[in-house]
Design a protein around this motif. Sequence first.
Motif, PDB file in Angstrom:
ATOM      1  N   ALA A   1       0.881  -1.163   0.000  1.00 27.45           N
ATOM      2  CA  ALA A   1       0.000   0.000   0.000  1.00 27.45           C
ATOM      3  C   ALA A   1       0.915   1.207   0.000  1.00 27.45           C
ATOM      4  O   ALA A   1       1.666   1.435   0.954  1.00 27.45           O
ATOM      5  CB  ALA A   1      -0.910   0.002   1.224  1.00 27.45           C
ATOM      6  N   ARG A   2       0.880   1.945  -1.087  1.00 26.09           N
ATOM      7  CA  ARG A   2       1.806   3.054  -1.291  1.00 26.09           C
ATOM      8  C   ARG A   2       1.044   4.374  -1.189  1.00 26.09           C
ATOM      9  O   ARG A   2       0.083   4.589  -1.924  1.00 26.09           O
ATOM     10  CB  ARG A   2       2.457   2.902  -2.672  1.00 26.09           C
ATOM     11  N   ALA A   3       1.472   5.264  -0.276  1.00 17.14           N
ATOM     12  CA  ALA A   3       0.821   6.563  -0.097  1.00 17.14           C
ATOM     13  C   ALA A   3       1.800   7.656  -0.496  1.00 17.14           C
ATOM     14  O   ALA A   3       2.823   7.852   0.160  1.00 17.14           O
ATOM     15  CB  ALA A   3       0.386   6.739   1.356  1.00 17.14           C
ATOM     16  N   ASP A   4       1.486   8.360  -1.589  1.00 18.10           N
ATOM     17  CA  ASP A   4       2.426   9.332  -2.143  1.00 18.10           C
ATOM     18  C   ASP A   4       1.685  10.231  -3.121  1.00 18.10           C
ATOM     19  O   ASP A   4       0.886   9.742  -3.924  1.00 18.10           O
ATOM     20  CB  ASP A   4       3.551   8.578  -2.866  1.00 18.10           C
ATOM     21  N   PHE A   5       1.947  11.525  -3.054  1.00 22.00           N
ATOM     22  CA  PHE A   5       1.376  12.429  -4.058  1.00 22.00           C
ATOM     23  C   PHE A   5       1.955  12.118  -5.431  1.00 22.00           C
ATOM     24  O   PHE A   5       1.280  12.217  -6.447  1.00 22.00           O
ATOM     25  CB  PHE A   5       1.671  13.889  -3.681  1.00 22.00           C
ATOM     26  N   HIS A   6       3.237  11.736  -5.466  1.00 19.57           N
ATOM     27  CA  HIS A   6       3.928  11.461  -6.721  1.00 19.57           C
ATOM     28  C   HIS A   6       3.999   9.955  -6.972  1.00 19.57           C
ATOM     29  O   HIS A   6       4.206   9.168  -6.057  1.00 19.57           O
ATOM     30  CB  HIS A   6       5.351  12.017  -6.682  1.00 19.57           C
ATOM     31  N   GLY A   7       3.865   9.577  -8.227  1.00 18.84           N
ATOM     32  CA  GLY A   7       3.962   8.161  -8.568  1.00 18.84           C
ATOM     33  C   GLY A   7       5.383   7.662  -8.635  1.00 18.84           C
ATOM     34  O   GLY A   7       5.637   6.463  -8.553  1.00 18.84           O
ATOM     35  N   ASP A   8       6.361   8.587  -8.807  1.00 15.99           N
ATOM     36  CA  ASP A   8       7.779   8.224  -8.912  1.00 15.99           C
ATOM     37  C   ASP A   8       8.023   7.197 -10.015  1.00 15.99           C
ATOM     38  O   ASP A   8       8.860   6.298  -9.865  1.00 15.99           O
ATOM     39  CB  ASP A   8       8.314   7.722  -7.565  1.00 15.99           C
TER      40      ASP A   8
ATOM     41  N   ASN B   1       7.447  -8.607 -11.224  1.00 18.52           N
ATOM     42  CA  ASN B   1       6.021  -8.922 -11.315  1.00 18.52           C
ATOM     43  C   ASN B   1       5.429  -8.926  -9.904  1.00 18.52           C
ATOM     44  O   ASN B   1       5.316  -9.974  -9.278  1.00 18.52           O
ATOM     45  CB  ASN B   1       5.805 -10.278 -11.990  1.00 18.52           C
ATOM     46  N   PRO B   2       5.077  -7.743  -9.384  1.00 24.06           N
ATOM     47  CA  PRO B   2       4.646  -7.654  -7.986  1.00 24.06           C
ATOM     48  C   PRO B   2       3.318  -8.354  -7.745  1.00 24.06           C
ATOM     49  O   PRO B   2       2.487  -8.473  -8.642  1.00 24.06           O
ATOM     50  CB  PRO B   2       4.497  -6.143  -7.782  1.00 24.06           C
ATOM     51  N   LYS B   3       3.144  -8.807  -6.512  1.00 25.83           N
ATOM     52  CA  LYS B   3       1.860  -9.373  -6.125  1.00 25.83           C
ATOM     53  C   LYS B   3       0.785  -8.305  -6.260  1.00 25.83           C
ATOM     54  O   LYS B   3      -0.247  -8.519  -6.890  1.00 25.83           O
ATOM     55  CB  LYS B   3       1.942  -9.881  -4.688  1.00 25.83           C
ATOM     56  N   LYS B   4       1.044  -7.120  -5.685  1.00 22.14           N
ATOM     57  CA  LYS B   4       0.127  -5.997  -5.844  1.00 22.14           C
ATOM     58  C   LYS B   4       0.749  -4.737  -5.255  1.00 22.14           C
ATOM     59  O   LYS B   4       1.373  -4.769  -4.201  1.00 22.14           O
ATOM     60  CB  LYS B   4      -1.215  -6.268  -5.155  1.00 22.14           C
ATOM     61  N   ILE B   5       0.584  -3.625  -5.982  1.00 27.10           N
ATOM     62  CA  ILE B   5       0.967  -2.314  -5.482  1.00 27.10           C
ATOM     63  C   ILE B   5      -0.218  -1.387  -5.708  1.00 27.10           C
ATOM     64  O   ILE B   5      -0.676  -1.221  -6.839  1.00 27.10           O
ATOM     65  CB  ILE B   5       2.212  -1.757  -6.188  1.00 27.10           C
ATOM     66  N   ILE B   6      -0.722  -0.803  -4.627  1.00 33.90           N
ATOM     67  CA  ILE B   6      -1.868   0.099  -4.709  1.00 33.90           C
ATOM     68  C   ILE B   6      -1.421   1.487  -4.256  1.00 33.90           C
ATOM     69  O   ILE B   6      -0.818   1.636  -3.195  1.00 33.90           O
ATOM     70  CB  ILE B   6      -3.028  -0.387  -3.822  1.00 33.90           C
ATOM     71  N   ASN B   7      -1.688   2.482  -5.076  1.00 34.77           N
ATOM     72  CA  ASN B   7      -1.240   3.850  -4.831  1.00 34.77           C
ATOM     73  C   ASN B   7      -2.373   4.713  -4.274  1.00 34.77           C
ATOM     74  O   ASN B   7      -3.376   4.953  -4.960  1.00 34.77           O
ATOM     75  CB  ASN B   7      -0.720   4.464  -6.134  1.00 34.77           C
ATOM     76  N   TYR B   8      -2.191   5.188  -3.045  1.00 32.68           N
ATOM     77  CA  TYR B   8      -3.174   6.059  -2.399  1.00 32.68           C
ATOM     78  C   TYR B   8      -2.645   7.500  -2.342  1.00 32.68           C
ATOM     79  O   TYR B   8      -1.448   7.721  -2.170  1.00 32.68           O
ATOM     80  CB  TYR B   8      -3.477   5.579  -0.980  1.00 32.68           C
ATOM     81  N   GLY B   9      -3.552   8.452  -2.465  1.00 35.59           N
ATOM     82  CA  GLY B   9      -3.170   9.851  -2.353  1.00 35.59           C
ATOM     83  C   GLY B   9      -2.448  10.397  -3.562  1.00 35.59           C
ATOM     84  O   GLY B   9      -1.879  11.492  -3.512  1.00 35.59           O
ATOM     85  N   TRP B  10      -2.479   9.664  -4.664  1.00 32.37           N
ATOM     86  CA  TRP B  10      -1.757  10.050  -5.873  1.00 32.37           C
ATOM     87  C   TRP B  10      -2.332  11.344  -6.457  1.00 32.37           C
ATOM     88  O   TRP B  10      -3.542  11.521  -6.552  1.00 32.37           O
ATOM     89  CB  TRP B  10      -1.857   8.906  -6.885  1.00 32.37           C
ATOM     90  N   GLY B  11      -1.431  12.247  -6.859  1.00 35.47           N
ATOM     91  CA  GLY B  11      -1.847  13.544  -7.364  1.00 35.47           C
ATOM     92  C   GLY B  11      -2.663  13.496  -8.636  1.00 35.47           C
ATOM     93  O   GLY B  11      -3.422  14.424  -8.929  1.00 35.47           O
ATOM     94  N   GLY B  12      -2.519  12.416  -9.409  1.00 34.99           N
ATOM     95  CA  GLY B  12      -3.300  12.292 -10.632  1.00 34.99           C
ATOM     96  C   GLY B  12      -4.781  12.110 -10.386  1.00 34.99           C
ATOM     97  O   GLY B  12      -5.596  12.211 -11.309  1.00 34.99           O
TER      98      GLY B  12
END
Length: 277
Positions: free
Chosen positions: A130-137, A165-176
């Motif tokens: 669970a990734r929380a970041d304004f930027h996707g990097d 090949n990640p199991k799962k990466i979910i981006n929260y708070g992304w600026g897009g």
Amino acid sequence: MKEIAIIGVPIETIHLKGDNEFDDAPLEVYNRGSTDKIRKYLVNCSNSHANVSFKDLGELKFGFRQDKEYICRNIVFKYEKKDVAEIDLDTLQKERDFVLKQKENFDYVTCIGASHFGALLLYEKNDFVARADFHGDFYWEYEKNYIGENYSSYMHTVKRKIIKNPKKIINYGWGGTYLDDKSKYLAMDIFGEEGLIGDNKHKDANHFDIDVDCFKKELEIAKSRNCGRLVPKQLEDMISEAKPEKIGIWEYRWNHDKGNGRRFIENVIFNCLAGQN
């Protein structure tokens, strides 16, 4: 009683300025002592939390022992000469085994540092992040022309060299997500999928990767003013539900935090992780 470890990751991103004022090349460097204040704060907090066995494992040293040994590159930094020790991926990997080994010794491991480049220490092939970041990097347009390893493109390194090949990466708070935001173009792309607060996709995450610029700028937690819209309680609730074994808190600088950041970190460790579901 929960056993929780904190590890300082003393990496700082500096920006090299060339002859042209628009030249801006990021460099990851060793900045010893940069996590001392937040770690000392947490040690003091631990005295009030009898339900937690809290251990400060200090800062990573990356093989550097004393000043004269780690100065290895003379650069022009803001038009002045400065001696620094560059942290590249190989240097970073020297500490990776130690960091991941702590999962065997503690219930939870938390890393804190001023550069998101340090997040590469915590990523593993079977992670659910669970990734929380304004930027996707991450830049899909650069996939064919890899731009190298640094804080703003570290998710390329995750994709190419660590997880693939990640199991799962979910981006929260992304600026897009914020279509009416004039700074939306700064958000970059994401690797993985987009998440929305309340979707409950985070509950099986074993790894939380947090850039403090995911929070509202009014909270004055992050140095960057290109911030997201999240508030600490949202992530605190998510962490309480998931109880991830690994948490990275990045882009955190004590001197730019007016107090809400350190309270968030304190809550994460002593309430969210140590508390009951």
